[in-house]
Design a protein around this motif. Structure first.
Motif, PDB file in Angstrom:
ATOM      1  N   PRO A 171       0.815  -1.226   0.000  1.00 44.14           N
ATOM      2  CA  PRO A 171       0.000   0.000   0.000  1.00 44.14           C
ATOM      3  C   PRO A 171       0.844   1.270   0.000  1.00 44.14           C
ATOM      4  O   PRO A 171       0.511   2.254  -0.677  1.00 44.14           O
ATOM      5  N   ALA A 172       1.961   1.242   0.755  1.00 49.72           N
ATOM      6  CA  ALA A 172       2.833   2.416   0.798  1.00 49.72           C
ATOM      7  C   ALA A 172       3.457   2.684  -0.560  1.00 49.72           C
ATOM      8  O   ALA A 172       3.573   3.836  -1.001  1.00 49.72           O
ATOM      9  N   MET A 231       2.165   1.852  -3.416  1.00 54.82           N
ATOM     10  CA  MET A 231       1.107   2.304  -4.324  1.00 54.82           C
ATOM     11  C   MET A 231       0.857   3.806  -4.178  1.00 54.82           C
ATOM     12  O   MET A 231       0.422   4.478  -5.119  1.00 54.82           O
ATOM     13  N   ALA A 232       1.123   4.324  -2.981  1.00 57.37           N
ATOM     14  CA  ALA A 232       0.983   5.769  -2.778  1.00 57.37           C
ATOM     15  C   ALA A 232       2.089   6.532  -3.496  1.00 57.37           C
ATOM     16  O   ALA A 232       1.904   7.669  -3.932  1.00 57.37           O
ATOM     17  N   ALA A 233       3.248   5.883  -3.645  1.00 58.53           N
ATOM     18  CA  ALA A 233       4.377   6.528  -4.311  1.00 58.53           C
ATOM     19  C   ALA A 233       4.304   6.378  -5.826  1.00 58.53           C
ATOM     20  O   ALA A 233       4.646   7.290  -6.582  1.00 58.53           O
ATOM     21  N   VAL A 234       3.866   5.208  -6.271  1.00 62.73           N
ATOM     22  CA  VAL A 234       3.717   4.934  -7.706  1.00 62.73           C
ATOM     23  C   VAL A 234       2.321   4.367  -7.912  1.00 62.73           C
ATOM     24  O   VAL A 234       1.992   3.304  -7.394  1.00 62.73           O
ATOM     25  N   SER A 235       1.483   5.078  -8.635  1.00 61.25           N
ATOM     26  CA  SER A 235       0.078   4.691  -8.770  1.00 61.25           C
ATOM     27  C   SER A 235      -0.088   3.365  -9.507  1.00 61.25           C
ATOM     28  O   SER A 235       0.780   2.936 -10.276  1.00 61.25           O
ATOM     29  N   ALA A 236      -1.231   2.734  -9.256  1.00 60.47           N
ATOM     30  CA  ALA A 236      -1.553   1.473  -9.927  1.00 60.47           C
ATOM     31  C   ALA A 236      -1.609   1.661 -11.440  1.00 60.47           C
ATOM     32  O   ALA A 236      -1.222   0.768 -12.202  1.00 60.47           O
ATOM     33  N   ALA A 237      -2.094   2.828 -11.867  1.00 60.78           N
ATOM     34  CA  ALA A 237      -2.182   3.104 -13.308  1.00 60.78           C
ATOM     35  C   ALA A 237      -0.795   3.138 -13.945  1.00 60.78           C
ATOM     36  O   ALA A 237      -0.583   2.629 -15.050  1.00 60.78           O
ATOM     37  N   ASP A 238       0.167   3.746 -13.222  1.00 57.52           N
ATOM     38  CA  ASP A 238       1.539   3.804 -13.740  1.00 57.52           C
ATOM     39  C   ASP A 238       2.144   2.406 -13.834  1.00 57.52           C
ATOM     40  O   ASP A 238       2.830   2.067 -14.804  1.00 57.52           O
ATOM     41  N   LEU A 239       1.887   1.589 -12.811  1.00 60.96           N
ATOM     42  CA  LEU A 239       2.419   0.231 -12.811  1.00 60.96           C
ATOM     43  C   LEU A 239       1.775  -0.617 -13.897  1.00 60.96           C
ATOM     44  O   LEU A 239       2.434  -1.458 -14.514  1.00 60.96           O
ATOM     45  N   ALA A 240       0.478  -0.402 -14.124  1.00 59.13           N
ATOM     46  CA  ALA A 240      -0.235  -1.185 -15.135  1.00 59.13           C
ATOM     47  C   ALA A 240       0.372  -0.990 -16.520  1.00 59.13           C
ATOM     48  O   ALA A 240       0.349  -1.901 -17.353  1.00 59.13           O
ATOM     49  N   ALA A 241       0.952   0.181 -16.727  1.00 60.18           N
ATOM     50  CA  ALA A 241       1.566   0.459 -18.026  1.00 60.18           C
ATOM     51  C   ALA A 241       2.813  -0.392 -18.254  1.00 60.18           C
ATOM     52  O   ALA A 241       3.262  -0.545 -19.398  1.00 60.18           O
TER      53      ALA A 241
END
Length: 271
Positions: A73-74, A76-86
């Motif tokens: 969770p921490a 995900m706050a630094a790097v959004s799920a949308a950014d990771l999905a890319a």
């Protein structure tokens, strides 16, 4: 499975204050260098708390899994799920190898002689020390490989990392992060988040394999010990994050590498 693989230490060495403080110390170290710290937990489980090698690896894996779940969770706050999905192809590429590596590594460990496992763990401690120094001091630039070579090397690297993570009971971030940067050209911040996404299913596969072995009972026999150490690790990680930058890397990283090397020597000599 050798009989000495499932030795349970006396209760006098597993007091709640000592266990919590040991976990907290590991968490602080991990927090200061941006990793989980499981590579430092393993020699403590063996040297301080008296667990045999295989029992220590299984306990370390269980605690590493909880720490990774807490850290997600921490991140995900630094790097959004949308950014990771890319960047999902990167995770899939590494997972194609790491899942197989985790199963193979765990299968290898449960069949290994105890004295051999100590020596293997010692060698991997040296590898972790080298990875720690390389990640923090080397210039990490993308290798610029052609796609087919990138995919092949990604799967091969994933397999090797999966084996190491299963054998040591760690998440493998020390190896995953530089691999993601070098092979796929991601920045350190994104690589850190992607490494957690790769680590979690990889750890679950190794955990599932260990659950089929009789030595897995060490978790039930030491449930309170594991929970207290995890609580200390999480609390220490928060403090370590606050101390980030207080100690310069030029001092901290070599010092921690020396700790790993000393631990490697002690494991190699363990009887």
């Amino acid at each position: 499975m050798a009989a000495d693989q499932t030795f349970t230490p006396p209760r006098s060495t597993r007091s709640i204050p000592l266990t919590f403080c040991a976990g907290a110390a590991i968490g602080v170290l991990g927090g200061m260098i941006g990793l989980g710290g499981a590579e430092f937990r393993l020699p403590l489980l063996i040297g301080l708390f008296g667990f045999a090698a295989l029992s220590a690896v299984i306990l370390n894996k269980a605690m590493s899994l909880v720490v990774v779940l807490t850290a997600l969770p921490a991140r995900m706050a630094a790097v959004s799920a949308a950014d990771l999905a890319a960047h999902w192809p990167v995770a899939v590429n590494l997972l194609a190898g790491s899942l197989l590596g985790a199963w193979a590594g765990a299968s290898w460990v449960v069949r290994m002689r105890s004295d051999t496992l100590y020596r293997v763990l010692a060698g991997l401690m040296v590898l972790m020390a080298a990875a720690l120094l390389f990640t923090h001091f080397a210039t990490l630039d993308a290798l610029g490989l052609v796609p087919w070579a990138q995919v092949a090397l990604g799967a091969a690297a994933g397999f090797g990392i999966g084996v190491v993570a299963a054998v040591m009971g760690v998440a493998g971030g020390e190896l995953l992060i530089p691999t993601i940067v070098l092979l796929f050209g991601q920045d350190i911040k994104t690589a850190g988040s992607l490494s957690l996404l790769v680590s979690l299913p990889t750890m679950l596969v190794a955990f599932a394999r260990y659950s089929r072995d009789g030595s897995f009972a060490v978790l039930g026999a030491n449930r309170r010990f594991a929970l207290v150490m995890v609580a200390g690790s999480v609390a220490g990680a928060v403090l370590g994050g606050l101390l980030l930058g207080v100690f310069p890397d030029v001092v901290l990283i070599p010092a921690l590498s020396v700790v790993l090397l000393v631990s490697a020597v002690k494991l190699a000599r363990h009887e």
